[in-house]
Scaffold this active site. Sequence first.
Site, PDB file in Angstrom:
ATOM      1  N   ASP A  28       0.917  -1.068   0.036  1.00 14.46           N
ATOM      2  CA  ASP A  28       0.288  -0.192   0.407  1.00 14.46           C
ATOM      3  C   ASP A  28       0.936   1.099  -0.419  1.00 14.46           C
ATOM      4  O   ASP A  28       2.299   1.320   0.055  1.00 14.46           O
ATOM      5  CB  ASP A  28      -0.770  -0.277   1.480  1.00 14.46           C
ATOM      6  CG  ASP A  28      -0.598   0.118   2.493  1.00 14.46           C
ATOM      7  OD1 ASP A  28       0.104   0.826   2.606  1.00 14.46           O
ATOM      8  OD2 ASP A  28      -0.853  -1.048   3.696  1.00 14.46           O
ATOM      9  N   ILE A  29       0.064   2.646  -0.043  1.00 20.39           N
ATOM     10  CA  ILE A  29       0.717   3.648  -0.744  1.00 20.39           C
ATOM     11  C   ILE A  29       2.038   4.249   0.433  1.00 20.39           C
ATOM     12  O   ILE A  29       3.029   4.525   0.541  1.00 20.39           O
ATOM     13  CB  ILE A  29      -0.465   4.562  -0.454  1.00 20.39           C
ATOM     14  CG1 ILE A  29       0.137   6.121  -1.343  1.00 20.39           C
ATOM     15  CG2 ILE A  29      -1.338   5.022   0.560  1.00 20.39           C
ATOM     16  CD1 ILE A  29      -0.143   7.019  -1.809  1.00 20.39           C
TER      17      ILE A  29
END
Length: 334
Positions: free
Chosen positions: A188-189
């Site tokens: 994820d980011i």
Amino acid sequence: MSKKTVSKREFRDGVADKKKPARRPSEKVSDGLKAKPKRDQGTAPKTQAARAKKLVVRNPNQKIMERARDLKEKRADLESFEPVRLQKVLAASGVGSRREMEEWISHGLVTVNGKTAQLGDKVSPDDQVQVKGSVIKLKWPDRLPRIILYYKQEGEIVSRDDPQGRVSIFDRLPQAASSRWVAIGRLDINTSGLLILTTSGELVNRFAHPSFEVEREYAVRVLGEMSTDQMKTLTEEGVMLEDGLATAERIYEQGGEGANKWYNIVIKEGRNREVRRIFEHFGLTVSRLVRVGFGPIGLPNRLKRGQFYELNPAEVANIMKWADMPLPGSRRRR
């Protein structure tokens, strides 16, 4: 007169048929499908990203270099390939995603040997496939795939399309000349660390499919501390999350300063935000999450954030051996 065979790049750039002008994004295509616009209203402009630097390493010894050259030059016999589902081959050839190919097949935009294709059709190297009237040169895994390791940074996404215009890892990595990079699993980011990309769809499946239970290793910094009993519960019984039971293969403390503690945790699943949710279950907030290993591959010590390293053919062959995949020119072990 036979139709001209075009490369996937020519096809995707709209120059497959020079007699016809390139279609504008707003124009319709047959059967109600529309070409994707470059940018929809309300979509943020794309953030410019600097290209990632390649990690330079010393050449291996002469014996390894000779083996690497031999592996790189070997090709598998195309006649040995079993028929493969049409949408899978088209996606692997870089025409589009598998889902897009399924839609195009459903709308009658794909033909095999002059006949309109149906979902479920399979093709072999001898078959001629056309998409929207253009002959597609199908790519078959007749040579050694490529594998790169990238040290993903926080703030980067693992996707080619993002309406928010955020930096994608694909903006930073080199293009694959005759195929397409596919990420093995996602981060994820807000997660950094090891990201493996390859040109082999079969290798992606071997790493990422839950049935193979490939270990993923993370270094986690949390605000607070996990007790010995909590770690024992996590490894022996597991904890119930909203999407099912989650367990850890191993977990141990790695020190820390003040209120922040570091832990090393190994899991065999890749569910969305699973590691973060495990620690949140115990009332602990993750302030940093780094993937340091995936299956047989560890994050190289010399690889810095934002850098990538491409495995040499001998290293790729070792990964394929681990995955029980045949090398070009060899038969799969039974």
